[in-house]
Design a protein around this motif. Structure first.
Motif, PDB file in Angstrom:
ATOM      1  N   MET A  36     -47.313  38.131  39.252  1.00  0.00           N
ATOM      2  CA  MET A  36     -48.357  37.808  40.230  1.00  0.00           C
ATOM      3  C   MET A  36     -49.254  36.761  39.574  1.00  0.00           C
ATOM      4  O   MET A  36     -49.735  36.978  38.461  1.00  0.00           O
ATOM      5  CB  MET A  36     -49.164  39.067  40.573  1.00  0.00           C
ATOM      6  N   LEU A  37     -49.455  35.643  40.245  1.00  0.00           N
ATOM      7  CA  LEU A  37     -50.182  34.526  39.652  1.00  0.00           C
ATOM      8  C   LEU A  37     -51.443  34.228  40.453  1.00  0.00           C
ATOM      9  O   LEU A  37     -51.410  34.147  41.683  1.00  0.00           O
ATOM     10  CB  LEU A  37     -49.304  33.274  39.617  1.00  0.00           C
ATOM     11  N   LEU A  38     -52.530  34.037  39.721  1.00  0.00           N
ATOM     12  CA  LEU A  38     -53.792  33.631  40.339  1.00  0.00           C
ATOM     13  C   LEU A  38     -54.475  32.635  39.420  1.00  0.00           C
ATOM     14  O   LEU A  38     -54.615  32.887  38.213  1.00  0.00           O
ATOM     15  CB  LEU A  38     -54.694  34.842  40.563  1.00  0.00           C
ATOM     16  N   GLY A  39     -54.873  31.513  39.975  1.00  0.00           N
ATOM     17  CA  GLY A  39     -55.581  30.496  39.202  1.00  0.00           C
ATOM     18  C   GLY A  39     -56.803  30.000  39.940  1.00  0.00           C
ATOM     19  O   GLY A  39     -56.913  30.148  41.170  1.00  0.00           O
ATOM     20  N   TYR A  40     -57.714  29.398  39.186  1.00  0.00           N
ATOM     21  CA  TYR A  40     -58.926  28.825  39.759  1.00  0.00           C
ATOM     22  C   TYR A  40     -59.057  27.397  39.272  1.00  0.00           C
ATOM     23  O   TYR A  40     -58.960  27.121  38.063  1.00  0.00           O
ATOM     24  CB  TYR A  40     -60.149  29.639  39.334  1.00  0.00           C
ATOM     25  N   GLY A  63     -62.314  20.595  40.775  1.00  0.00           N
ATOM     26  CA  GLY A  63     -61.965  19.189  40.717  1.00  0.00           C
ATOM     27  C   GLY A  63     -60.512  18.943  40.397  1.00  0.00           C
ATOM     28  O   GLY A  63     -60.158  17.944  39.777  1.00  0.00           O
ATOM     29  N   GLY A  64     -59.652  19.855  40.836  1.00  0.00           N
ATOM     30  CA  GLY A  64     -58.217  19.722  40.605  1.00  0.00           C
ATOM     31  C   GLY A  64     -57.745  20.178  39.240  1.00  0.00           C
ATOM     32  O   GLY A  64     -56.549  20.149  38.979  1.00  0.00           O
ATOM     33  N   GLN A  65     -58.656  20.618  38.379  1.00  0.00           N
ATOM     34  CA  GLN A  65     -58.303  21.011  37.017  1.00  0.00           C
ATOM     35  C   GLN A  65     -58.310  22.531  36.878  1.00  0.00           C
ATOM     36  O   GLN A  65     -59.289  23.186  37.231  1.00  0.00           O
ATOM     37  CB  GLN A  65     -59.281  20.407  36.008  1.00  0.00           C
ATOM     38  N   PRO A  66     -57.222  23.111  36.347  1.00  0.00           N
ATOM     39  CA  PRO A  66     -57.194  24.567  36.162  1.00  0.00           C
ATOM     40  C   PRO A  66     -58.269  25.019  35.172  1.00  0.00           C
ATOM     41  O   PRO A  66     -58.380  24.473  34.067  1.00  0.00           O
ATOM     42  CB  PRO A  66     -55.791  24.827  35.602  1.00  0.00           C
ATOM     43  N   GLN A  67     -59.049  25.989  35.583  1.00  0.00           N
ATOM     44  CA  GLN A  67     -60.111  26.532  34.743  1.00  0.00           C
ATOM     45  C   GLN A  67     -59.775  27.915  34.205  1.00  0.00           C
ATOM     46  O   GLN A  67     -60.213  28.283  33.118  1.00  0.00           O
ATOM     47  CB  GLN A  67     -61.412  26.604  35.543  1.00  0.00           C
ATOM     48  N   LEU A  68     -59.037  28.692  34.971  1.00  0.00           N
ATOM     49  CA  LEU A  68     -58.607  30.004  34.500  1.00  0.00           C
ATOM     50  C   LEU A  68     -57.300  30.358  35.177  1.00  0.00           C
ATOM     51  O   LEU A  68     -56.951  29.817  36.233  1.00  0.00           O
ATOM     52  CB  LEU A  68     -59.673  31.083  34.746  1.00  0.00           C
TER      53      LEU A  68
END
Length: 256
Positions: free
Chosen positions: A100-104, A107-112
């Motif tokens: 299970m994948l979740l990202g934040y 400005g288009g850049q992955p932060q977490l």
């Protein structure tokens, strides 16, 4: 503004609750449909994504969400990206290697990013400036610098063999130890220091952006096949490596 540490804690809680939804269907023969791209989808995919969306909407009501099953909602530049069951083929065949994948992204850049493995009771998480953890314990990539000594995973080998046969032929003779794989777990094992590199193919943003945040928080490198940072517009071919030196060798191999 919610800082990254708080966001990560809240996102972990949201995915923990959603994992129970996925596991309620695992090995219970859920109905399977076929999407327009010929990939399978089950009620577990849709219900799990809805559970994550509901949690995000409560915690971050002004922020956008982009998920595999329901697309995008909201127009904020702060966006959460979801793959509710990464590895539906594993899920429907009873293999416990779905994630299970979740990202934040800002400005288009992955932060977490979070890589949760519900059937394995493992969760990998990382954020910019915060390092990476597995089940709360700090993790880091290996120090492998050469492809000849690397533990290498080749993901989506059937697609690579069909569409990039010369690259595939080079990969199957590379590394000290090779395994064929799929989906997010080999990348998580790079973050954990157990695998040194993963070559992947035909991914979507919800497949690679959450994963890249975890890998990079653990000290690794994850780019496209040209060495560019991953974005929503990347072409779905990715390289994950423990060190810049190993990453450079992989770049040379796939572009030979």
């Amino acid at each position: 503004m919610t800082d990254l540490a708080d966001r990560l804690r809240m996102a972990l809680d949201i995915t923990k609750d959603a994992a129970a939804v996925a596991m309620s269907h695992f090995r219970n023969s859920p109905d399977i449909a076929t999407k327009s791209d010929q990939s399978p989808v089950t009620v577990a995919d849709t219900q799990t994504e809805q559970a994550i969306r509901d949690g995000l909407a409560r915690a971050f009501p002004s922020e956008a969400i982009f998920g595999e099953e329901f697309g995008r909602s909201g127009d904020s530049q702060d966006i959460w990206i979801i793959d509710p069951i990464d590895g539906t083929r594993s899920f429907i065949t009873g293999l416990p290697l779905f994630g299970m994948l979740l990202g934040y992204l800002q400005g288009g850049q992955p932060q977490l990013g979070i890589i949760r493995m519900p059937a394995l009771n493992e969760v990998y998480a990382g954020a910019v400036g915060q390092g990476a953890r597995c089940n709360g314990a700090a993790i880091a990539v290996s120090d492998c610098k050469t492809l000849s000594t690397a533990r290498l995973f080749v993901n989506e080998g059937d697609k690579l063999a069909a569409h990039e046969p010369q690259v595939f032929a080079r990969l199957i003779h590379s590394g000290e130890l090779r395994r064929m794989g799929a989906d997010c777990y080999p990348h998580a094992l790079v973050a954990r220091g157990l695998v040194d590199a993963v070559v992947d193919y035909d991914l979507q943003p919800y497949d690679y952006l959450p994963v890249s945040a975890v890998v990079q928080a653990a000290g690794g490198v994850m780019t496209d096949w040209q060495g560019n940072p991953l974005t929503m517009e990347s072409d779905g071919r990715t390289l994950t490596a423990a060190t810049p030196e190993l990453h450079a060798e992989l770049l040379a191999l796939v572009n030979a």
